[in-house]
Design a protein around this motif. Sequence first.
Motif, PDB file in Angstrom:
ATOM      1  N   PHE A   4       0.856  -1.167   0.000  1.00 17.71           N
ATOM      2  CA  PHE A   4       0.000   0.000   0.000  1.00 17.71           C
ATOM      3  C   PHE A   4       0.900   1.227   0.000  1.00 17.71           C
ATOM      4  N   VAL A   5       0.748   2.059  -1.023  1.00 19.12           N
ATOM      5  CA  VAL A   5       1.609   3.226  -1.179  1.00 19.12           C
ATOM      6  C   VAL A   5       0.756   4.475  -1.013  1.00 19.12           C
ATOM      7  N   THR A   6       1.163   5.341  -0.119  1.00 21.07           N
ATOM      8  CA  THR A   6       0.547   6.650   0.040  1.00 21.07           C
ATOM      9  C   THR A   6       1.556   7.668  -0.453  1.00 21.07           C
ATOM     10  N   GLN A   7       1.136   8.493  -1.394  1.00 22.91           N
ATOM     11  CA  GLN A   7       2.090   9.428  -1.985  1.00 22.91           C
ATOM     12  C   GLN A   7       1.434  10.787  -2.198  1.00 22.91           C
ATOM     13  N   HIS A   8       2.277  11.796  -2.191  1.00 23.54           N
ATOM     14  CA  HIS A   8       1.859  13.164  -2.464  1.00 23.54           C
ATOM     15  C   HIS A   8       2.836  13.709  -3.496  1.00 23.54           C
ATOM     16  N   ILE A   9       2.337  14.011  -4.675  1.00 21.39           N
ATOM     17  CA  ILE A   9       3.200  14.452  -5.774  1.00 21.39           C
ATOM     18  C   ILE A   9       2.778  15.853  -6.187  1.00 21.39           C
ATOM     19  N   VAL A  10       3.748  16.760  -6.279  1.00 19.58           N
ATOM     20  CA  VAL A  10       3.506  18.120  -6.757  1.00 19.58           C
ATOM     21  C   VAL A  10       4.417  18.336  -7.958  1.00 19.58           C
ATOM     22  N   ILE A  27       3.795   8.932 -13.611  1.00 15.92           N
ATOM     23  CA  ILE A  27       4.127   9.745 -12.452  1.00 15.92           C
ATOM     24  C   ILE A  27       3.568   9.009 -11.246  1.00 15.92           C
ATOM     25  N   GLY A  28       4.432   8.597 -10.344  1.00 17.14           N
ATOM     26  CA  GLY A  28       3.984   7.857  -9.174  1.00 17.14           C
ATOM     27  C   GLY A  28       4.153   6.368  -9.368  1.00 17.14           C
ATOM     28  N   SER A  29       3.404   5.600  -8.596  1.00 12.75           N
ATOM     29  CA  SER A  29       3.527   4.149  -8.603  1.00 12.75           C
ATOM     30  C   SER A  29       2.364   3.520  -9.347  1.00 12.75           C
ATOM     31  N   ALA A  30       2.644   2.409  -9.965  1.00 10.65           N
ATOM     32  CA  ALA A  30       1.597   1.645 -10.638  1.00 10.65           C
ATOM     33  C   ALA A  30       1.928   0.172 -10.489  1.00 10.65           C
ATOM     34  N   GLY A  31       0.914  -0.633 -10.262  1.00 14.38           N
ATOM     35  CA  GLY A  31       1.146  -2.067 -10.136  1.00 14.38           C
ATOM     36  C   GLY A  31       1.624  -2.655 -11.447  1.00 14.38           C
ATOM     37  N   ILE A  32       0.867  -2.447 -12.502  1.00 13.13           N
ATOM     38  CA  ILE A  32       1.205  -3.003 -13.815  1.00 13.13           C
ATOM     39  C   ILE A  32       0.831  -1.968 -14.868  1.00 13.13           C
ATOM     40  N   ILE A  33       1.717  -1.765 -15.819  1.00 16.52           N
ATOM     41  CA  ILE A  33       1.411  -0.918 -16.970  1.00 16.52           C
ATOM     42  C   ILE A  33       1.472  -1.812 -18.202  1.00 16.52           C
ATOM     43  N   LYS A  34       0.380  -1.875 -18.922  1.00 12.28           N
ATOM     44  CA  LYS A  34       0.323  -2.666 -20.146  1.00 12.28           C
ATOM     45  C   LYS A  34       0.115  -1.715 -21.318  1.00 12.28           C
TER      46      LYS A  34
END
Length: 76
Positions: A4-10, A27-34
């Motif tokens: 579980f990722v909690t993120q704050h991106i500016v 930008i940020g985290s992703a489990g899977i990119i297809k």
Amino acid sequence: MNFFVTQHIVIHSLKIDGISNSSVCQIGSAGIIKPVSKLYNTGGFTEPAPQLGPLPTTGSEEFVPLIPLVSPSRLR
């Protein structure tokens, strides 16, 4: 296992120099990119496009767009 990722991106500025049919900007985290790239003939064209003619020129080194651009309106 679960993450579980909690993120704050500016992002104050993002410049992309090039893009193609199969570009991915993450930008940020992703489990899977297809990534998927599909090419469609939406105009129903049946033959190749005509060859590009000479590019427009000016007396100086000024940039001349191939597509006429409208001047941006002033913000009020």
